[in-house]
Scaffold this motif. Structure first.
Motif, mmCIF file in Angstrom:
data_model
loop_
_atom_site.group_PDB
_atom_site.id
_atom_site.type_symbol
_atom_site.label_atom_id
_atom_site.label_comp_id
_atom_site.label_asym_id
_atom_site.label_seq_id
_atom_site.Cartn_x
_atom_site.Cartn_y
_atom_site.Cartn_z
ATOM 1 N N ALA A 162 3.882 30.975 34.183
ATOM 2 C CA ALA A 162 4.781 30.643 33.071
ATOM 3 C C ALA A 162 6.236 30.825 33.486
ATOM 4 O O ALA A 162 7.102 30.001 33.163
ATOM 5 C CB ALA A 162 4.454 31.512 31.863
ATOM 6 N N LEU A 163 6.517 31.891 34.230
ATOM 7 C CA LEU A 163 7.874 32.113 34.731
ATOM 8 C C LEU A 163 8.282 31.017 35.710
ATOM 9 O O LEU A 163 9.439 30.581 35.731
ATOM 10 C CB LEU A 163 7.951 33.486 35.414
ATOM 11 C CG LEU A 163 9.274 33.864 36.068
ATOM 12 C CD1 LEU A 163 10.394 33.888 35.030
ATOM 13 C CD2 LEU A 163 9.156 35.219 36.769
ATOM 14 N N ALA A 164 7.322 30.544 36.497
ATOM 15 C CA ALA A 164 7.621 29.476 37.444
ATOM 16 C C ALA A 164 8.083 28.203 36.737
ATOM 17 O O ALA A 164 8.870 27.426 37.283
ATOM 18 C CB ALA A 164 6.392 29.182 38.306
ATOM 19 N N GLY A 165 7.605 27.982 35.499
ATOM 20 C CA GLY A 165 8.047 26.812 34.746
ATOM 21 C C GLY A 165 9.550 26.824 34.499
ATOM 22 O O GLY A 165 10.221 25.786 34.604
ATOM 23 N N PHE A 166 10.104 28.003 34.201
ATOM 24 C CA PHE A 166 11.547 28.088 33.992
ATOM 25 C C PHE A 166 12.310 27.896 35.303
ATOM 26 O O PHE A 166 13.409 27.321 35.301
ATOM 27 C CB PHE A 166 11.896 29.445 33.374
ATOM 28 C CG PHE A 166 11.469 29.573 31.943
ATOM 29 C CD1 PHE A 166 12.263 29.075 30.920
ATOM 30 C CD2 PHE A 166 10.262 30.177 31.614
ATOM 31 C CE1 PHE A 166 11.881 29.190 29.595
ATOM 32 C CE2 PHE A 166 9.871 30.303 30.296
ATOM 33 C CZ PHE A 166 10.672 29.799 29.282
ATOM 34 N N VAL A 167 11.734 28.372 36.388
ATOM 35 C CA VAL A 167 12.373 28.148 37.691
ATOM 36 C C VAL A 167 12.406 26.657 38.005
ATOM 37 O O VAL A 167 13.419 26.115 38.476
ATOM 38 C CB VAL A 167 11.625 28.932 38.792
ATOM 39 C CG1 VAL A 167 12.218 28.637 40.162
ATOM 40 C CG2 VAL A 167 11.663 30.428 38.500
ATOM 41 N N VAL A 193 7.795 21.870 30.522
ATOM 42 C CA VAL A 193 6.696 21.505 29.619
ATOM 43 C C VAL A 193 5.581 20.804 30.400
ATOM 44 O O VAL A 193 4.378 21.095 30.209
ATOM 45 C CB VAL A 193 7.214 20.620 28.474
ATOM 46 C CG1 VAL A 193 6.049 20.112 27.625
ATOM 47 C CG2 VAL A 193 8.196 21.395 27.605
ATOM 48 N N LEU A 194 5.942 19.883 31.274
ATOM 49 C CA LEU A 194 4.938 19.193 32.094
ATOM 50 C C LEU A 194 4.200 20.177 33.004
ATOM 51 O O LEU A 194 2.980 20.069 33.193
ATOM 52 C CB LEU A 194 5.607 18.100 32.933
ATOM 53 C CG LEU A 194 6.213 16.926 32.141
ATOM 54 C CD1 LEU A 194 6.914 15.965 33.095
ATOM 55 C CD2 LEU A 194 5.136 16.201 31.348
ATOM 56 N N TRP A 195 4.934 21.115 33.549
ATOM 57 C CA TRP A 195 4.320 22.129 34.413
ATOM 58 C C TRP A 195 3.308 22.952 33.625
ATOM 59 O O TRP A 195 2.184 23.177 34.092
ATOM 60 C CB TRP A 195 5.403 23.014 35.008
ATOM 61 C CG TRP A 195 4.896 24.259 35.676
ATOM 62 C CD1 TRP A 195 4.835 25.511 35.152
ATOM 63 C CD2 TRP A 195 4.341 24.372 37.003
ATOM 64 N NE1 TRP A 195 4.299 26.400 36.037
ATOM 65 C CE2 TRP A 195 3.988 25.725 37.189
ATOM 66 C CE3 TRP A 195 4.119 23.467 38.021
ATOM 67 C CZ2 TRP A 195 3.442 26.187 38.361
ATOM 68 C CZ3 TRP A 195 3.569 23.928 39.207
ATOM 69 C CH2 TRP A 195 3.227 25.274 39.370
ATOM 70 N N TRP A 196 3.684 23.416 32.426
ATOM 71 C CA TRP A 196 2.789 24.268 31.642
ATOM 72 C C TRP A 196 1.578 23.487 31.135
ATOM 73 O O TRP A 196 0.482 24.047 31.056
ATOM 74 C CB TRP A 196 3.555 24.861 30.463
ATOM 75 C CG TRP A 196 4.619 25.823 30.888
ATOM 76 C CD1 TRP A 196 4.601 26.664 31.948
ATOM 77 C CD2 TRP A 196 5.884 26.021 30.247
ATOM 78 N NE1 TRP A 196 5.766 27.386 32.029
ATOM 79 C CE2 TRP A 196 6.574 27.020 30.988
ATOM 80 C CE3 TRP A 196 6.504 25.481 29.134
ATOM 81 C CZ2 TRP A 196 7.847 27.459 30.645
ATOM 82 C CZ3 TRP A 196 7.764 25.926 28.772
ATOM 83 C CH2 TRP A 196 8.434 26.902 29.522
ATOM 84 N N LEU A 197 1.753 22.209 30.806
ATOM 85 C CA LEU A 197 0.653 21.434 30.234
ATOM 86 C C LEU A 197 -0.368 21.013 31.270
ATOM 87 O O LEU A 197 -1.580 21.032 31.015
ATOM 88 C CB LEU A 197 1.199 20.200 29.511
ATOM 89 C CG LEU A 197 1.933 20.445 28.184
ATOM 90 C CD1 LEU A 197 2.464 19.131 27.626
ATOM 91 C CD2 LEU A 197 1.004 21.099 27.167
ATOM 92 N N PHE A 198 0.086 20.627 32.447
ATOM 93 C CA PHE A 198 -0.808 19.984 33.404
ATOM 94 C C PHE A 198 -1.094 20.796 34.669
ATOM 95 O O PHE A 198 -2.097 20.539 35.340
ATOM 96 C CB PHE A 198 -0.232 18.616 33.819
ATOM 97 C CG PHE A 198 -0.070 17.669 32.676
ATOM 98 C CD1 PHE A 198 -1.183 17.056 32.104
ATOM 99 C CD2 PHE A 198 1.174 17.403 32.138
ATOM 100 C CE1 PHE A 198 -1.047 16.182 31.042
ATOM 101 C CE2 PHE A 198 1.323 16.523 31.068
ATOM 102 C CZ PHE A 198 0.214 15.920 30.520
#
Length: 432
Positions: A162-167, A193-198
């Motif tokens: 989840a933290l990687a999504g912000f990075v 959002v794309l990172w977290w969803l897929f």
């Protein structure tokens, strides 16, 4: 002439009088009482009525507090000890304090929310006070993911992904900034959002199976008490302010589509009671998710509470922008600043300063509104008090439970109020 002059000189004082003490009615407590309590007929009447009210409360509540019972396992035991006298049965707080604070959280894991609470104070310190070193802000950025892992448990990979999504969002913003500011903002929002969803879910499953590093997972239905109020309240406060600022900026945008979306969102949310949104989060939100999706109820409530507070926050911030003189906008244009630099350096700081009372008022209202989650089955302190009173040992006890809950909420809300006054005084630039 000489005789007249000599007579006049005889009346000229050659030495200073020694300093005299002021009249007792003009100094100290006597003056304060006379000016503030008995300055006129109306104030005198109100003062006497206030004294009568204090006396009445002291006569009736004094014995109730003086005869407090702490060591009792039931209400009937308290009554036996009091033998008909008036007294508070605080034994219920001593017996159920852990339940009021932690709900049904496993007792062997109390250390986890306790550590998360103290780490929250450390993470908030550099945001609230300038004296704290700025380097601590890095911990403030990491804390939400660490707190999620401490409270819910499981493997360490989910909060890290989840933290990687912000990075990823930061790198997308940096890369698209050369194209345009709008493209950079959109990219910074879409990429995570794309990172977290897929990608985050499949990677979490793979890493959890390969390296199951973590702690015991705890379901959300075991959360409760003041712990759930703090989780929902603090998260809603932290997220609603930046979202509210973006909505306020969008409502004033010259781009029709952005403006219409922000106006529609704000007016819809402000026109719907929070309890309706909570029922939506509890019952209807799953219908809009893919089949088989298990979306945590606490996270659903946090999302709805955040969106609700953000709509009100947007109007508070917009009021701050409306209070700015037109010359501030013209000054930003005269300096040749683009939109984002003008907002960041000139307009937004002044608007937020003006809006401090309204912002804190929204925060306090949001924290108190966390008690509404009891209507969707989450046992906050109010819900737990009903469960405690349903126990045959404590059936019939009321004032002690609600008094303790009210005191805890007062401490948090009064603390926010005092901090807002401190911040207003610190940012005050006029010398009146």
């Amino acid at each position: 002439m000489s005789d007249t002059h000599s007579n006049t000189v005889a009346y000229v004082r050659k030495t200073m009088l020694t300093e005299q003490a002021p009249p007792s009615s003009q100094v100290g407590a006597v003056r304060w009482v006379r000016e503030n309590l008995f300055s006129g007929p109306l104030n005198t009447i109100l003062t006497l009525l206030g004294v009568l009210c204090v006396y009445y409360l002291g006569v009736h509540l004094g014995p109730w507090f003086a005869n407090s019972i702490w060591n009792a396992g039931s209400l009937s035991e308290c009554r036996e000890i009091l033998q008909g006298a008036s007294g508070a049965c605080w034994g219920v707080i001593k017996d159920r304090w852990h339940q009021l604070l932690f709900g049904f959280y496993p007792q062997d894991a109390y250390w986890r929310p306790t550590i998360a609470f103290f780490l929250m104070i450390v993470a908030m310190a550099p945001i609230l006070f300038d004296a704290v070193p700025r380097k601590v802000l890095w911990f403030s950025a990491v804390f939400p993911f660490l707190a999620f892992w401490l409270l819910w448990g499981g493997t360490i990979w989910l909060p890290l992904l989840a933290l990687a999504g912000f990075v990823i969002g930061y790198f997308a913003f940096t890369a698209l900034q050369k194209v345009s500011a709008l493209a950079a903002v959109i990219g910074a929002m879409v990429a995570p959002v794309l990172w977290w969803l897929f990608f985050a879910g499949p990677l979490d499953e793979v890493l959890s199976n390969a390296l199951p590093i973590g702690i015991k997972h705890i379901q959300s239905d075991e959360f409760g008490g003041f712990m759930i109020s703090i989780i929902i309240g603090v998260t809603g406060i932290a997220l609603s302010l930046p979202i509210g600022i973006l909505l306020a900026l969008g409502r004033q945008s010259d781009m029709p589509l952005v403006k219409w979306i922000c106006v529609g969102f704000i007016e819809f949310i402000r026109g719907v009671p929070l309890i309706t949104l909570l029922f939506t989060a509890s019952l209807l939100l799953n219908y809009f998710l893919p089949p088989g999706t298990n979306f945590d109820i606490v996270l659903r409530v946090i999302i709805m509470v955040t969106l609700f507070a953000a709509a009100y926050m947007a109007e508070v911030v917009r009021g701050g922008f409306a209070a700015l003189p037109r010359g501030q906008y013209e000054a930003a244009d005269a300096l040749g600043l683009d939109y984002w630099k003008a907002q960041r350096l000139i307009l937004l700081p002044q608007a937020l300063k003006i809006s401090i009372p309204g912002i804190v008022n929204t925060f306090i209202g949001l924290f108190k509104d966390t008690t509404l989650v009891v209507f969707i089955g989450i046992l906050d302190p109010i819900g737990l008090s009903n469960a405690i009173r349903a126990d045959s040992n404590w059936n019939g006890i009321v004032w002690e439970l609600y008094g303790f809950i009210a005191l805890c909420f007062f401490i948090f809300c009064f603390g926010m109020s005092r901090y807002s006054q401190y911040l207003e005084g610190k940012l005050k630039t006029d010398h009146r």
